[in-house]
Write a protein that holds these residues in place. Structure first.
Motif, PDB file in Angstrom:
ATOM      1  N   PRO A  71       0.819  -1.209   0.000  1.00 13.52           N
ATOM      2  CA  PRO A  71       0.000   0.000   0.000  1.00 13.52           C
ATOM      3  C   PRO A  71       0.859   1.267   0.000  1.00 13.52           C
ATOM      4  O   PRO A  71       0.416   2.304  -0.494  1.00 13.52           O
ATOM      5  N   GLU A  72       2.078   1.161   0.513  1.00 12.02           N
ATOM      6  CA  GLU A  72       2.985   2.317   0.461  1.00 12.02           C
ATOM      7  C   GLU A  72       3.322   2.660  -0.989  1.00 12.02           C
ATOM      8  O   GLU A  72       3.349   3.839  -1.356  1.00 12.02           O
ATOM      9  N   ASP A  73       3.580   1.639  -1.802  1.00 13.78           N
ATOM     10  CA  ASP A  73       3.853   1.868  -3.228  1.00 13.78           C
ATOM     11  C   ASP A  73       2.639   2.470  -3.930  1.00 13.78           C
ATOM     12  O   ASP A  73       2.762   3.404  -4.720  1.00 13.78           O
ATOM     13  N   GLU A  74       1.461   1.911  -3.649  1.00 14.71           N
ATOM     14  CA  GLU A  74       0.229   2.428  -4.252  1.00 14.71           C
ATOM     15  C   GLU A  74       0.017   3.893  -3.887  1.00 14.71           C
ATOM     16  O   GLU A  74      -0.308   4.726  -4.741  1.00 14.71           O
ATOM     17  N   THR A  75       0.209   4.194  -2.616  1.00 16.64           N
ATOM     18  CA  THR A  75      -0.061   5.535  -2.111  1.00 16.64           C
ATOM     19  C   THR A  75       0.972   6.542  -2.612  1.00 16.64           C
ATOM     20  O   THR A  75       0.609   7.645  -3.042  1.00 16.64           O
ATOM     21  N   THR A  76       2.242   6.186  -2.576  1.00 11.58           N
ATOM     22  CA  THR A  76       3.283   7.081  -3.087  1.00 11.58           C
ATOM     23  C   THR A  76       3.016   7.433  -4.542  1.00 11.58           C
ATOM     24  O   THR A  76       3.087   8.601  -4.933  1.00 11.58           O
ATOM     25  N   ASP A  77       2.683   6.427  -5.328  1.00 13.47           N
ATOM     26  CA  ASP A  77       2.384   6.651  -6.744  1.00 13.47           C
ATOM     27  C   ASP A  77       1.160   7.544  -6.913  1.00 13.47           C
ATOM     28  O   ASP A  77       1.151   8.456  -7.741  1.00 13.47           O
ATOM     29  N   ALA A  78       0.122   7.304  -6.126  1.00 12.17           N
ATOM     30  CA  ALA A  78      -1.113   8.093  -6.235  1.00 12.17           C
ATOM     31  C   ALA A  78      -0.873   9.556  -5.869  1.00 12.17           C
ATOM     32  O   ALA A  78      -1.370  10.461  -6.558  1.00 12.17           O
ATOM     33  N   ILE A  79      -0.132   9.815  -4.805  1.00 10.23           N
ATOM     34  CA  ILE A  79       0.137  11.195  -4.390  1.00 10.23           C
ATOM     35  C   ILE A  79       0.986  11.890  -5.458  1.00 10.23           C
ATOM     36  O   ILE A  79       0.748  13.060  -5.794  1.00 10.23           O
ATOM     37  N   LYS A 150     -18.828  19.939   1.453  1.00  7.88           N
ATOM     38  CA  LYS A 150     -18.293  21.100   2.174  1.00  7.88           C
ATOM     39  C   LYS A 150     -17.357  21.940   1.304  1.00  7.88           C
ATOM     40  O   LYS A 150     -17.163  23.127   1.557  1.00  7.88           O
ATOM     41  N   HIS A 151     -16.750  21.313   0.298  1.00  9.97           N
ATOM     42  CA  HIS A 151     -15.778  22.007  -0.534  1.00  9.97           C
ATOM     43  C   HIS A 151     -16.261  22.168  -1.975  1.00  9.97           C
ATOM     44  O   HIS A 151     -15.460  22.268  -2.900  1.00  9.97           O
ATOM     45  N   ALA A 152     -17.580  22.218  -2.156  1.00 17.26           N
ATOM     46  CA  ALA A 152     -18.166  22.290  -3.495  1.00 17.26           C
ATOM     47  C   ALA A 152     -17.737  23.541  -4.252  1.00 17.26           C
ATOM     48  O   ALA A 152     -17.720  23.546  -5.491  1.00 17.26           O
ATOM     49  N   ALA A 153     -17.359  24.588  -3.549  1.00 16.15           N
ATOM     50  CA  ALA A 153     -16.906  25.822  -4.205  1.00 16.15           C
ATOM     51  C   ALA A 153     -15.424  25.789  -4.549  1.00 16.15           C
ATOM     52  O   ALA A 153     -14.913  26.701  -5.193  1.00 16.15           O
ATOM     53  N   GLY A 154     -14.728  24.722  -4.135  1.00 15.26           N
ATOM     54  CA  GLY A 154     -13.312  24.580  -4.448  1.00 15.26           C
ATOM     55  C   GLY A 154     -12.435  24.671  -3.222  1.00 15.26           C
ATOM     56  O   GLY A 154     -12.895  24.982  -2.129  1.00 15.26           O
ATOM     57  N   ILE A 155     -11.163  24.360  -3.447  1.00 14.91           N
ATOM     58  CA  ILE A 155     -10.155  24.398  -2.386  1.00 14.91           C
ATOM     59  C   ILE A 155      -8.892  25.040  -2.940  1.00 14.91           C
ATOM     60  O   ILE A 155      -8.747  25.209  -4.148  1.00 14.91           O
ATOM     61  N   LYS A 156      -7.982  25.350  -2.075  1.00 16.14           N
ATOM     62  CA  LYS A 156      -6.654  25.800  -2.479  1.00 16.14           C
ATOM     63  C   LYS A 156      -5.817  24.545  -2.693  1.00 16.14           C
ATOM     64  O   LYS A 156      -5.502  23.821  -1.745  1.00 16.14           O
ATOM     65  N   ALA A 157      -5.502  24.264  -3.950  1.00 14.11           N
ATOM     66  CA  ALA A 157      -4.759  23.046  -4.279  1.00 14.11           C
ATOM     67  C   ALA A 157      -3.270  23.251  -4.002  1.00 14.11           C
ATOM     68  O   ALA A 157      -2.697  24.275  -4.382  1.00 14.11           O
ATOM     69  N   ARG A 158      -2.678  22.263  -3.333  1.00  8.30           N
ATOM     70  CA  ARG A 158      -1.244  22.313  -3.017  1.00  8.30           C
ATOM     71  C   ARG A 158      -0.630  20.948  -3.241  1.00  8.30           C
ATOM     72  O   ARG A 158      -1.200  19.931  -2.855  1.00  8.30           O
ATOM     73  N   ASP A 159       0.565  20.934  -3.842  1.00 12.25           N
ATOM     74  CA  ASP A 159       1.294  19.687  -4.007  1.00 12.25           C
ATOM     75  C   ASP A 159       1.703  19.140  -2.642  1.00 12.25           C
ATOM     76  O   ASP A 159       1.891  19.900  -1.688  1.00 12.25           O
ATOM     77  N   VAL A 160       1.842  17.829  -2.586  1.00 11.80           N
ATOM     78  CA  VAL A 160       2.178  17.116  -1.361  1.00 11.80           C
ATOM     79  C   VAL A 160       3.384  16.224  -1.662  1.00 11.80           C
ATOM     80  O   VAL A 160       3.425  15.583  -2.708  1.00 11.80           O
ATOM     81  N   SER A 161       4.341  16.171  -0.766  1.00 10.85           N
ATOM     82  CA  SER A 161       5.464  15.263  -0.933  1.00 10.85           C
ATOM     83  C   SER A 161       4.968  13.838  -0.716  1.00 10.85           C
ATOM     84  O   SER A 161       4.504  13.508   0.386  1.00 10.85           O
ATOM     85  N   PRO A 162       5.050  12.981  -1.744  1.00  9.53           N
ATOM     86  CA  PRO A 162       4.574  11.597  -1.571  1.00  9.53           C
ATOM     87  C   PRO A 162       5.255  10.859  -0.428  1.00  9.53           C
ATOM     88  O   PRO A 162       4.597  10.158   0.350  1.00  9.53           O
ATOM     89  N   GLU A 163       6.558  11.019  -0.300  1.00 12.19           N
ATOM     90  CA  GLU A 163       7.307  10.316   0.745  1.00 12.19           C
ATOM     91  C   GLU A 163       6.910  10.812   2.144  1.00 12.19           C
ATOM     92  O   GLU A 163       6.722  10.013   3.066  1.00 12.19           O
ATOM     93  N   GLU A 164       6.811  12.126   2.310  1.00 13.40           N
ATOM     94  CA  GLU A 164       6.386  12.674   3.601  1.00 13.40           C
ATOM     95  C   GLU A 164       4.966  12.248   3.925  1.00 13.40           C
ATOM     96  O   GLU A 164       4.656  11.923   5.080  1.00 13.40           O
ATOM     97  N   TYR A 165       4.097  12.244   2.921  1.00  7.16           N
ATOM     98  CA  TYR A 165       2.716  11.836   3.120  1.00  7.16           C
ATOM     99  C   TYR A 165       2.662  10.412   3.681  1.00  7.16           C
ATOM    100  O   TYR A 165       1.962  10.167   4.664  1.00  7.16           O
ATOM    101  N   VAL A 166       3.360   9.498   3.048  1.00 10.81           N
ATOM    102  CA  VAL A 166       3.350   8.105   3.509  1.00 10.81           C
ATOM    103  C   VAL A 166       3.915   8.013   4.926  1.00 10.81           C
ATOM    104  O   VAL A 166       3.341   7.351   5.789  1.00 10.81           O
ATOM    105  N   ARG A 167       5.014   8.697   5.192  1.00  7.43           N
ATOM    106  CA  ARG A 167       5.621   8.679   6.542  1.00  7.43           C
ATOM    107  C   ARG A 167       4.620   9.184   7.596  1.00  7.43           C
ATOM    108  O   ARG A 167       4.484   8.597   8.655  1.00  7.43           O
ATOM    109  N   GLU A 168       3.939  10.264   7.285  1.00  3.29           N
ATOM    110  CA  GLU A 168       3.019  10.874   8.254  1.00  3.29           C
ATOM    111  C   GLU A 168       1.743  10.066   8.456  1.00  3.29           C
ATOM    112  O   GLU A 168       1.081  10.202   9.485  1.00  3.29           O
ATOM    113  N   ASN A 169       1.397   9.217   7.489  1.00  8.20           N
ATOM    114  CA  ASN A 169       0.129   8.498   7.576  1.00  8.20           C
ATOM    115  C   ASN A 169       0.269   7.005   7.832  1.00  8.20           C
ATOM    116  O   ASN A 169      -0.738   6.296   7.879  1.00  8.20           O
ATOM    117  N   GLU A 170       1.478   6.525   8.008  1.00  5.12           N
ATOM    118  CA  GLU A 170       1.662   5.084   8.305  1.00  5.12           C
ATOM    119  C   GLU A 170       1.297   4.787   9.737  1.00  5.12           C
ATOM    120  O   GLU A 170       1.428   5.551  10.618  1.00  5.12           O
TER     121      GLU A 170
END
Length: 170
Positions: A71-79, A150-170
């Motif tokens: 799932p780490e590979d799947e998630t890193t690729d998806a982010i 809740k976000h039907a009007a949009g959001i402020k889109a920001r890139d996310v580091s895939p590696e940091e994302y996986v580390r923070e969510n494991e």
């Protein structure tokens, strides 16, 4: 309500809106902008919703599917894909609607988003269907639908580091 079905329904709507835009080559810029804005919001909110609700749970219980070992590979690729989609969306905003440059930038969004959806459907969603309980899928489906509302009007889109994302969510 099932998060897998909610995500797949969003994918269908994204494909439908890209197809609609494909048929609008002779339309005026304000009409193109209206449909594009709806699609842009859907893409951005959908990606953020997955990052907040779906992928943290996949990291907890997934085992890998569709050619990915974990799932780490799947998630890193998806982010990483989400970042490519956000970057392609940003490029569209640099061009006047209806110009050749605008259409080329839009085609790039369609390409990277289409690649992402195909991978996600084959990998992350399959892994989740195989390992998540129906109760969890239901609870996350409701949360995802609420998040999008809740976000039907949009959001402020920001890139996310895939590696940091996986580390923070494991």
């Amino acid at each position: 309500m099932d998060i897998v079905e909610v995500i797949l329904n969003d994918h269908h709507e994204q494909r439908r809106l890209f197809a609609l835009l494909d048929e609008m080559h002779r339309c005026e810029a304000p009409d193109l902008e209206a449909v594009w804005n709806r699609l842009r919001i859907l893409l951005e909110v959908h990606a953020k919703g997955e990052e907040e609700l779906f992928y943290p749970e996949l990291l907890k219980l997934g085992e890998g599917a569709g050619g990915k070992d974990s799932p780490e590979d799947e998630t890193t690729d998806a982010i990483h894909d989400h970042n490519e989609i956000r970057d392609a969306i940003s490029e569209v905003s640099h061009h006047e609607a209806g110009t050749q440059e605008w259409w080329a930038a839009l085609a790039k969004v369609d390409e990277v988003n289409g690649d992402h959806m195909a991978e996600e459907e084959r990998e992350g969603l399959t892994d989740f269907r195989q390992h998540a309980s129906l109760e969890l899928r239901h609870r996350l489906g409701l949360s995802f639908a609420i998040f999008e509302s809740k976000h039907a009007a949009g959001i402020k889109a920001r890139d996310v580091s895939p590696e940091e994302y996986v580390r923070e969510n494991e």
